[in-house]
Design an enzyme around this catalytic site. Structure first.
Site, PDB file in Angstrom:
ATOM      1  N   ASP A  41       1.422   1.309 -13.607  1.00  0.00           N
ATOM      2  CA  ASP A  41       0.971   0.021 -13.100  1.00  0.00           C
ATOM      3  C   ASP A  41       1.147   0.045 -11.571  1.00  0.00           C
ATOM      4  O   ASP A  41       1.877   0.899 -11.037  1.00  0.00           O
ATOM      5  CB  ASP A  41       1.825  -1.094 -13.724  1.00  0.00           C
ATOM      6  CG  ASP A  41       1.504  -2.446 -13.121  1.00  0.00           C
ATOM      7  OD1 ASP A  41       0.320  -2.784 -13.021  1.00  0.00           O
ATOM      8  OD2 ASP A  41       2.463  -3.165 -12.735  1.00  0.00           O
ATOM      9  N   ASP A  69       1.127  -3.181  -8.949  1.00  0.00           N
ATOM     10  CA  ASP A  69       1.908  -4.259  -8.320  1.00  0.00           C
ATOM     11  C   ASP A  69       3.291  -4.362  -8.962  1.00  0.00           C
ATOM     12  O   ASP A  69       3.405  -4.629 -10.162  1.00  0.00           O
ATOM     13  CB  ASP A  69       1.184  -5.601  -8.473  1.00  0.00           C
ATOM     14  CG  ASP A  69      -0.178  -5.593  -7.796  1.00  0.00           C
ATOM     15  OD1 ASP A  69      -0.242  -5.309  -6.589  1.00  0.00           O
ATOM     16  OD2 ASP A  69      -1.192  -5.865  -8.486  1.00  0.00           O
ATOM     17  N   ASP A  95       6.172  -2.957 -14.964  1.00  0.00           N
ATOM     18  CA  ASP A  95       7.222  -3.932 -14.644  1.00  0.00           C
ATOM     19  C   ASP A  95       6.949  -5.286 -15.297  1.00  0.00           C
ATOM     20  O   ASP A  95       7.830  -6.147 -15.321  1.00  0.00           O
ATOM     21  CB  ASP A  95       7.337  -4.142 -13.127  1.00  0.00           C
ATOM     22  CG  ASP A  95       6.136  -4.869 -12.579  1.00  0.00           C
ATOM     23  OD1 ASP A  95       4.988  -4.510 -12.969  1.00  0.00           O
ATOM     24  OD2 ASP A  95       6.304  -5.805 -11.774  1.00  0.00           O
TER      25      ASP A  95
HETATM   26  O1  LIG Z   1      -6.134 -11.249  -8.188  1.00  0.00           O
HETATM   27  P1  LIG Z   1      -6.110  -9.791  -8.346  1.00  0.00           P
HETATM   28  O2  LIG Z   1      -5.760  -9.030  -7.078  1.00  0.00           O
HETATM   29  O3  LIG Z   1      -7.340  -9.255  -9.005  1.00  0.00           O
HETATM   30  O4  LIG Z   1      -4.873  -9.439  -9.276  1.00  0.00           O
HETATM   31  C1  LIG Z   1      -4.711  -9.866 -10.597  1.00  0.00           C
HETATM   32  C2  LIG Z   1      -3.291  -9.607 -11.076  1.00  0.00           C
HETATM   33  O5  LIG Z   1      -2.966  -8.238 -10.883  1.00  0.00           O
HETATM   34  C3  LIG Z   1      -1.728  -7.836 -11.421  1.00  0.00           C
HETATM   35  O6  LIG Z   1      -1.501  -6.495 -11.080  1.00  0.00           O
HETATM   36  C4  LIG Z   1      -0.584  -8.674 -10.887  1.00  0.00           C
HETATM   37  O7  LIG Z   1       0.561  -8.371 -11.637  1.00  0.00           O
HETATM   38  C5  LIG Z   1      -0.896 -10.147 -10.989  1.00  0.00           C
HETATM   39  O8  LIG Z   1       0.070 -10.892 -10.333  1.00  0.00           O
HETATM   40  C6  LIG Z   1      -2.246 -10.430 -10.360  1.00  0.00           C
HETATM   41  O9  LIG Z   1      -2.503 -11.798 -10.424  1.00  0.00           O
END
Ligand SMILES: O=P(O)(O)OC[C@H]1O[C@@H](O)[C@H](O)[C@@H](O)[C@@H]1O
Length: 367
Positions: free
Chosen positions: A134, A136, A320
């Site tokens: 993963d 983030d 995570d």
């Molecule tokens: O809004 P994005 O950048 O497409 O991301 C969507 C989600 O991506 C995930 O990786 C995160 O854990 C979330 O917090 C986030 O909201």
């Protein structure tokens, strides 16, 4: 038999399991392609019952057993190696039994090697061939940026709604609400999931909706503008232990993919200068294009395994988020590693993690 020179060999750990034979097999093929040798290493240790001297241990021959297992592992592969050698490849298999702790023995043997092919050297089950990471919160310190952006967006919306309806304002909690309803999920699923927890149902709207409009798309667009602004202003930081771990995983001969629900995955990888560490990327844009259900469904991870040419059983998932470990468990992956960044180790285990670490470098033989 000629012994391959140190810098021109792939070192692979052997322990007699099917998984380790699979590593040996893969290493022989890889060595053939690279034109380098394969060095099989097996560690053995004298069983030492409490209080007994080494020479008093009876009925066991760890050194002899080790030699036999190594010889078998090499024998199985030599038939294949022989065929490849006839096709002009120069791989050579050598082997060595060393007394000591397996991790130390391998690290030592792997010094100066072209590659150390052993999942166990990076804390993974033998037999695994790839790791699906993963983004983030695992590789980059961006989970907290997302959490702050969700809070800024939802609080603005909830405050306005409270004023309009004359009801009390209850803020979004960037800890519990984020972990429970939003973390790891796609932007749209995260928006819907938190709103549902507050019994709020909004129309879907369309991607053309203006940021902040009271639709799933309008709120999501506002959140994305905030995330992008914060990342632009503050930059993207990596977890140093994670980068070291991914490098070690590659060095151990495993393939790597990044699997993120974020549509900003590519930009974040680029800002963090870690794009080159991954063989494949499955992200929020892939999910959208290929209509893959988001985490906690396992489909994004399954797509990554497929893209790497692996079965789910050959891949470890590193996550995570609660939704992420659930996806790893649901997909039948070989190993699910939870990374606890938010004091939720038990919850990660409950949702399907096999082990939980607070930093991926803990999995290295020498963190
Ligand atoms: O809004 P994005 O950048 O497409 O991301 C969507 C989600 O991506 C995930 O990786 C995160 O854990 C979330 O917090 C986030 O909201």
């Amino acid at each position: 038999m000629i012994s391959p020179r140190r810098g021109e060999r792939i070192v692979v750990g052997v322990d007699g399991s099917d998984g380790s034979q699979a590593s040996v097999h893969w290493s022989v093929t890889e060595a053939g392609l690279r034109g380098v040798g394969v060095h099989l290493v097996m560690a053995w240790q004298q069983p030492q019952p409490y209080g007994a001297a080494n020479d008093l241990v009876l009925g066991m021959d760890p050194s002899g057993d080790t030699g036999r297992i190594l010889a078998d592992a090499a024998e199985i592969e030599l038939s294949q190696f022989g065929a490849e050698a006839e096709q002009g490849q120069r791989s050579v298999i050598s082997r060595e039994a060393v007394e000591g702790h397996p991790a130390d023995v391998l690290v030592q043997a792997g010094r100066d090697a072209a590659m150390l092919a052993d999942p166990a050297s990076v804390g993974l089950d033998r037999g695994l061939r790839a790791v699906l990471f993963d983004l983030d919160g695992v590789l980059t310190r961006t989970a907290r940026v997302h959490a702050a952006a969700w809070k800024e967006m939802f609080d603005a919306y909830l405050r306005k709604t409270a004023r309009r309806t004359g009801t009390p304002f209850v803020a979004f909690d960037a800890g519990t609400d984020y972990d429970r309803y939003v973390d790891g999920k796609s932007r749209d699923d995260g928006t819907r999931s938190f709103l549902a927890a507050r019994d709020i149902i909004l129309p879907e709207g369309s991607p053309q909706d203006r940021a902040g409009l009271g639709t799933v798309q309008g709120l999501g667009k506002a959140k994305n503008e905030i995330v992008l602004r914060r990342m632009r202003e503050d930059g993207v930081e990596v977890f140093e232990g994670s980068v070291r771990y991914v490098q070690a995983v590659r060095q151990a001969g495993l393939r790597c993919a990044v699997v993120s629900s974020s549509t900003n995955c590519q930009a974040v990888l680029a800002a963090a200068h870690i794009e080159d560490l991954f063989d494949r990327r499955i992200d929020g844009l892939t999910a959208r294009d290929e209509k893959l259900p988001g985490k906690p469904a396992p489909d994004m991870f399954l797509a990554a395994a497929h893209a790497l040419g692996m079965t789910p059983g050959q891949c470890a998932v590193v996550e995570d988020a609660l939704a992420g470990v659930e996806a790893g468990r649901a997909g039948g992956f070989g190993q699910v590693i939870g990374v606890d960044r938010a004091g939720q180790a038990q919850a990660l285990l409950d949702r399907g993690a096999d082990i939980v670490v607070s930093d991926l470098a803990e999995l290295l033989a020498q963190p």
